[in-house]
Write a protein that holds these residues in place. Structure first.
Motif, PDB file in Angstrom:
ATOM      1  N   ASP A 188      20.030 -19.991  51.240  1.00  0.00           N
ATOM      2  CA  ASP A 188      19.087 -20.504  50.710  1.00  0.00           C
ATOM      3  C   ASP A 188      19.040 -21.174  49.258  1.00  0.00           C
ATOM      4  O   ASP A 188      20.076 -20.707  48.543  1.00  0.00           O
ATOM      5  N   ASN A 190      16.815 -21.867  45.691  1.00  0.00           N
ATOM      6  CA  ASN A 190      15.555 -21.424  45.125  1.00  0.00           C
ATOM      7  C   ASN A 190      14.591 -22.498  44.705  1.00  0.00           C
ATOM      8  O   ASN A 190      14.941 -23.045  43.701  1.00  0.00           O
ATOM      9  N   ASP A 221       6.005 -16.462  47.558  1.00  0.00           N
ATOM     10  CA  ASP A 221       7.385 -17.312  47.578  1.00  0.00           C
ATOM     11  C   ASP A 221       7.724 -17.927  48.713  1.00  0.00           C
ATOM     12  O   ASP A 221       8.063 -17.081  49.600  1.00  0.00           O
ATOM     13  N   ASP A 223      10.527 -19.450  49.667  1.00  0.00           N
ATOM     14  CA  ASP A 223      11.896 -19.430  50.000  1.00  0.00           C
ATOM     15  C   ASP A 223      12.122 -18.253  51.076  1.00  0.00           C
ATOM     16  O   ASP A 223      11.277 -17.260  50.955  1.00  0.00           O
ATOM     17  N   PHE A 228      15.195 -15.004  46.298  1.00  0.00           N
ATOM     18  CA  PHE A 228      14.432 -16.106  46.029  1.00  0.00           C
ATOM     19  C   PHE A 228      12.776 -16.081  46.285  1.00  0.00           C
ATOM     20  O   PHE A 228      11.990 -16.618  45.701  1.00  0.00           O
ATOM     21  N   SER A 229      12.577 -15.112  47.339  1.00  0.00           N
ATOM     22  CA  SER A 229      11.239 -14.988  48.024  1.00  0.00           C
ATOM     23  C   SER A 229      10.531 -14.016  47.481  1.00  0.00           C
ATOM     24  O   SER A 229       9.281 -13.786  47.562  1.00  0.00           O
ATOM     25  N   ASP A 273       9.626 -14.888  40.363  1.00  0.00           N
ATOM     26  CA  ASP A 273      10.589 -14.357  41.585  1.00  0.00           C
ATOM     27  C   ASP A 273      11.820 -13.718  41.215  1.00  0.00           C
ATOM     28  O   ASP A 273      12.013 -13.984  39.861  1.00  0.00           O
ATOM     29  N   GLY A 275      14.680 -14.801  41.115  1.00  0.00           N
ATOM     30  CA  GLY A 275      15.304 -15.873  40.724  1.00  0.00           C
ATOM     31  C   GLY A 275      14.991 -16.281  39.328  1.00  0.00           C
ATOM     32  O   GLY A 275      15.442 -17.390  38.900  1.00  0.00           O
ATOM     33  N   LYS A 277      12.178 -17.887  38.552  1.00  0.00           N
ATOM     34  CA  LYS A 277      11.561 -19.081  38.786  1.00  0.00           C
ATOM     35  C   LYS A 277      10.021 -18.517  38.607  1.00  0.00           C
ATOM     36  O   LYS A 277       9.468 -17.695  39.278  1.00  0.00           O
TER      37      LYS A 277
END
Length: 1013
Positions: A188, A190, A221, A223, A228-229, A273, A275, A277
């Motif tokens: 994945d 992000n 999220d 992702d 990242f999700s 998230d 990551g 973000k």
């Protein structure tokens, strides 16, 4: 690699070998390598070459004999924004037809049969292709044919095959390898930011409360990877707000909110998230603050005062249920009235048990085994009693007391039906037998004829067959196992016995025995039986009997020995009714409380409200879905005590509520409500007995068949004293005091006891007689003893007056009798309210040789009229009257004057014969005395026996002189004391003083023709 002839390799070696091969292929394809890649290739190319040189060497054969060879499984990784798959191990196909020795410094000679011409991927919709990089080495790569998206598909699995370029003898044979499995995972990137599920959030909180969670915001999220999700944190962007949000999105207040300070808060919240973000758009949260609201019953008072005799009283007149605007499906409210501490579980009439049975309509003939102690019924005198419930007679048994019932009180025949009724409070005291009622042999054999006892929480009734019955087994012992036997609360027990069946009623509910034991009839015997309450009589304790008794050598049971199976608990109202079974209506009447909860709902209201009441009226349950109608019904709940003189004290009230909501998760909770009803002290009645206290009758009347009526003018009244507030301006003036007003009331009596004072009645020559016919009409019972008579039964005061008017005293041996004194006391509610002691003294007039003569007293009717006195005890005096009811208390003055004049006359006559010289002086004194004898001496009691002989008065001159002086002094003292009363009496009669003296002088003539000198 795990192929034939290949030595085992470590993961590091495989990685180096794979990377070297890839770099070599990239160089051959014309790709420019970086400086680090060139350095890596120079460092490890020789190592890889030496490793490949160790592979088995095969001679080059022009015949395509072997298939290409692949690793059985490959694992690959590809990033979703890239197309090259990095495989482990690298994709290299081997073929034994052409051994490969490749390195940049090695020359390799191959044939077509040893080359790898291609790879084939098997699978549907596989977005990958396999490309041969070097045919001679068999190296290849896998790459994606389209853009990969991890969010759509995270991994792929397919198979791959390699085929060589060789030809067989016919020139067309191509060899294929086996199918190897390839697993590719898409890594994945992000690329997506968190997005909140809702565009905005709203919540409402009540001021003054610090909530653990007000609401929850949630972001997602897109992702595909967990890194990242997942949302790792939330943050409140708005500064200086009393709220915080945790990593899971739950918002709570950091301080107690105040509606007056802020009605609504607006918060901006963002999410991150894992990551780091941030969400592309923040979310708006609106939190409203409303004033504090507590669900529950409001508008009620915890103390309610109940005045006796006022009927039903609403206990919650202003109550209503506050739901705080929460949607409610239905509400069930239960109102409980706690009365277990009052009397025997609640307020009931405290008449004797026999009277209560009669009031409930039970047949006559009930024998009361635990009556209130009295002169006639005194066997319960030594038992401890509970005197704290306003004459509700309760007897306490502590395991050492018992009472023997006198013979003749009750006699049971097992062949006939009978009823045993009692109130009992018993706890779980152990496993020993505890006898309530027992009839056993007085001597020798210790056989139990019948008994009622408890054993733990079991109630057992034993009834042995009569010896005359048929010699076979029949039901003899009946067992009930009930919690009411040992729960330490008051319960009403009724046994209806009609062999072979026995029915038990507990608090009006019937119970059948769970076990019945049969037994053989008793052996014939002439041994008398002894009935005992609270234990069992056992004369001979050296032999175990058939009832497994545990004999006690010494027991403090009213002086009796050999008692066993003592009862521990409280008993009251123990009765036995031979020959009849108790009717269910009578049982319900005996158990019914006189107080309880009541609810009268008009026809036009209370719709949709279901109401249920317990049999004892102590619990009311109301249920409805309309809160308004439920409030109206609750406002009509009332307390009612139908007793004229209820037991004062506290009755606790409790409301418990159950709420059903459409949303069970957010359903409100209504706290319980507790209060109490205070029953005020009733105004105690004052029972007053009045009438003639003192009169005389001829001896012949006592000896006649009618006798002498003791209370011919008795009057019974009852009054209460009330405080009356002043009217008008006096009500506001603090100096004006409240006035007391006495009011006459009407209520029943249950006992009147007539006792003789001084010596007891001698049944050989005297007795008190009653009108039996009148008693039967009134329903009043009478019991006789040497001390007097006792009238019992609940009836009106007028009925008791009528019965007592007809009470007669007879004495057929009056020669030595001068007077007899009696005392009368009446009571209400088993002695709770007592009257005054009304005493009567009856004098016997003895006459010698009675001769018919004119009665001058009867010839003066203007002085003979009855007078009733209600509150002041005035003594009435009357001499012999031929009519029993012609009692004339108003002639007391005339009688006293006549008696005193007669004494003076006798003294004067005696002195005249002895001292003739002083005769004229004595007559002058006598005339003076007669003119001064006009006084009202209604408070004096003087009885004269005219049987004194003339000779006794002339026994000695000294005695006569002393008597003369004493009489003269007494007359002067009496004249001084009653002079004021004489004047008031004259004013009441309305006759002038001189005329009254003249009239009385004419009346003071005594017919002494029957006297002998």
């Amino acid at each position: 690699m795990n192929r034939e002839g290949a030595p085992g390799k470590s993961p590091e070696e495989m990685y180096i070998q794979q990377k070297v091969r890839v770099l070599l292929m990239l160089r051959k394809m014309g790709s420019n390598l970086t400086a680090s890649e060139e350095e890596f290739l120079r460092t490890y190319a020789g190592v890889v070459s030496s490793q490949l040189s160790q592979l088995p060497q095969h001679s080059i054969d022009q015949v395509n004999k072997h298939k290409p060879w692949l690793e059985p499984t490959y694992h690959g990784i590809v990033t979703e924004n890239d197309n090259t798959v990095l495989l482990d191990p690298p994709l290299i196909a081997m073929d034994k037809d052409a051994p490969l020795h490749f390195a940049e410094s090695v020359e390799v000679t191959v044939t077509k049969e040893g080359e790898i011409c291609g790879f084939k991927i098997h699978g549907q919709n596989v977005p990958f292709e396999a490309v041969v990089v070097d045919k001679s080495t068999g190296e290849g790569v896998i790459r994606s044919t389209e853009k990969l998206d991890c969010e759509l598909q995270k991994d792929y699995t397919f198979t791959i095959q390699a085929y060589d370029c060789g030809k067989g003898p016919d020139g067309t044979s191509v060899k294929k390898s086996h199918k190897a499995t390839v697993h590719i995972q898409v890594n994945d990137v992000n690329e997506y930011a968190p997005v909140f599920k809702e565009k905005s959030y709203k919540a409402t909180v009540v001021e003054g409360t610090q909530h653990s969670s007000i609401l929850r915001v949630e972001a997602l999220d897109a992702d595909c990877s967990p890194q990242f999700s997942q949302i790792c944190s939330y943050e409140i962007v708005t500064p200086d707000v009393p709220f915080t949000v945790d990593k899971d999105g739950y918002i709570k207040n950091t301080e107690k909110l105040n509606y007056g300070k802020e009605h609504r808060y607006k918060l901006t919240i963002t999410a991150y998230d894992c990551g780091k973000k941030r969400a592309t758009e923040d979310v708006l949260v609106k939190i409203s603050v409303k004033p504090a609201c507590t669900p529950g019953w409001q508008g009620w008072s915890n103390r309610i005062e109940y005045e006796p005799g006022t009927g039903a009283l609403a206990v919650f007149p202003n109550i209503h249920l506050e739901t705080c605007d929460e949607p409610v499906a239905s509400v069930q409210a239960t109102v409980e009235l706690e009365t277990s501490h009052i009397g025997k579980g609640c307020d009931r009439d405290t008449y004797s048990e026999k009277s209560l049975h009669r009031l409930c309509g039970a047949a006559a003939g009930t024998a009361e085994l635990l009556p209130s102690p009295s002169s006639n019924l005194n066997w319960t005198l030594g038992l401890p009693t509970d005197n704290g419930h306003d004459s509700d007679q309760v007897f306490e048994f502590n395991g050492t007391q018992a009472v023997r019932i006198p013979d003749g009180i009750v006699s049971l025949n097992p062949k006939e039906p009978f009823t045993i009724s009692l109130w009992m409070r018993h706890g779980p005291f152990g496993r020993k037998k505890e006898t309530i009622l027992c009839s056993s042999d007085k001597t020798d054999m210790n056989r139990h004829r019948y008994s009622l006892y408890v054993h733990g929480c079991r109630l057992i009734f034993l009834l042995r067959q009569d010896p005359s019955e048929e010699k076979k087994y029949k039901p003899a012992e009946f067992h009930w196992k009930l919690n009411q036997v040992c729960d330490e609360d008051w319960h009403h027990f009724v046994l209806n016995v009609e062999l072979p069946s026995v029915t038990l009623y507990v608090d009006g509910v019937s119970h059948e025995p769970f076990s019945v034991t049969e037994d053989y009839p008793l052996h014939p015997t002439k041994i008398e039986t002894q009935l005992v309450v609270g234990a069992c009589w056992q004369e001979y304790s050296g032999i175990e009997n058939d009832n497994e008794t545990e004999p006690v050598t010494v027991a403090s049971a009213g002086g009796d020995l050999h008692m066993t199976q003592f009862f521990r608990g409280n008993l009251a109202g123990l009765t036995v009714r031979p020959g009849k079974l108790a009717d269910k209506k009578v049982i319900d009447c005996l158990y019914t409380c006189k107080e309880g909860l009541d609810l009268q709902v008009p026809e036009d209201s209370g719709k949709g409200v279901q109401i249920q009441a317990s049999p004892s009226q102590s619990v009311l349950t109301l249920e409805g879905d309309d809160i308004g109608e439920l409030d109206k019904a609750m406002q009509r709940v009332s307390y009612l005590n139908s007793r004229q003189f209820p037991t004062p004290g506290i009755r606790r009230l409790k409301i418990t509520s159950t709420v059903k909501c459409f949303n069970e998760a957010a359903c409100i909770t209504v706290p319980p409500v507790e209060g109490y009803v205070v029953v005020l002290q009733p105004e105690e009645p004052k029972i007053s007995l009045s009438g003639v206290h003192h009169f005389a009758r001829a001896a012949s009347e006592f000896e006649s068949s009618e006798g002498v009526f003791l209370f011919p003018e008795l009057r019974i009244i009852s009054t209460i004293t009330r405080e009356v507030e002043p009217e008008g301006d006096g009500a506001e003036d603090p100096t004006v005091q409240e006035s007391l007003v006495s009011e006459e009331i009407v209520h029943d009596l249950d006992t009147c006891e007539v006792t003789v004072e001084e010596e007891e009645l001698n049944p050989d020559h005297e007795r008190l007689e009653v009108d039996v016919a009148c008693l039967q009409q009134k329903g009043i019972e009478v019991s006789h003893s040497d001390l007097g008579v006792v009238f019992t039964g609940v009836d009106t005061m007028a009925s008791y007056e009528e019965v007592l008017h007809l009470l007669r005293y007879r004495n057929w041996h009056t020669r030595s009798l001068l007077d007899r004194k009696f005392k009368l006391i009446c009571s209400e509610l088993n002695g709770r309210y007592l009257s005054n002691e009304f005493k009567v003294e009856v004098n016997v007039i003895h006459t010698a040789n009675p001769v018919e003569h004119a009665n001058h007293m009867a010839a003066q009717p203007q002085f003979v009229h009855p007078e009733h006195r209600s509150f002041v005890d005035l003594s009435g005096h009357n001499l012999a009257n031929p009519h029993p009811f012609a009692v004339v208390p108003s002639t007391a003055t005339v009688v006293i004057v006549v008696c005193v004049s007669f004494l003076v006359f006798m003294i004067i006559l005696g002195v005249f014969r002895i001292r003739a010289a002083h005769q004229r002086t004595m007559r002058d004194q006598d005339t003076g005395k007669e003119n001064e004898m006009d006084w009202d001496d209604s408070a004096l009691t003087i009885t004269v026996n005219p049987m004194e002989t003339y000779e006794d008065q002339h026994s000695s001159e000294e005695d006569e002189e002393e008597e003369e002086e004493e009489e003269s002094e007494d007359g002067e003292e009496e004249e001084d004391i009653t002079s004021a009363e004489s004047e008031s009496s004259e004013e009441e009669e309305g006759v002038p003083g001189d005329g009254q003296n003249a009239t009385r002088q004419q009346q003071l003539e005594w017919d002494d023709s029957t006297l002998s000198y």
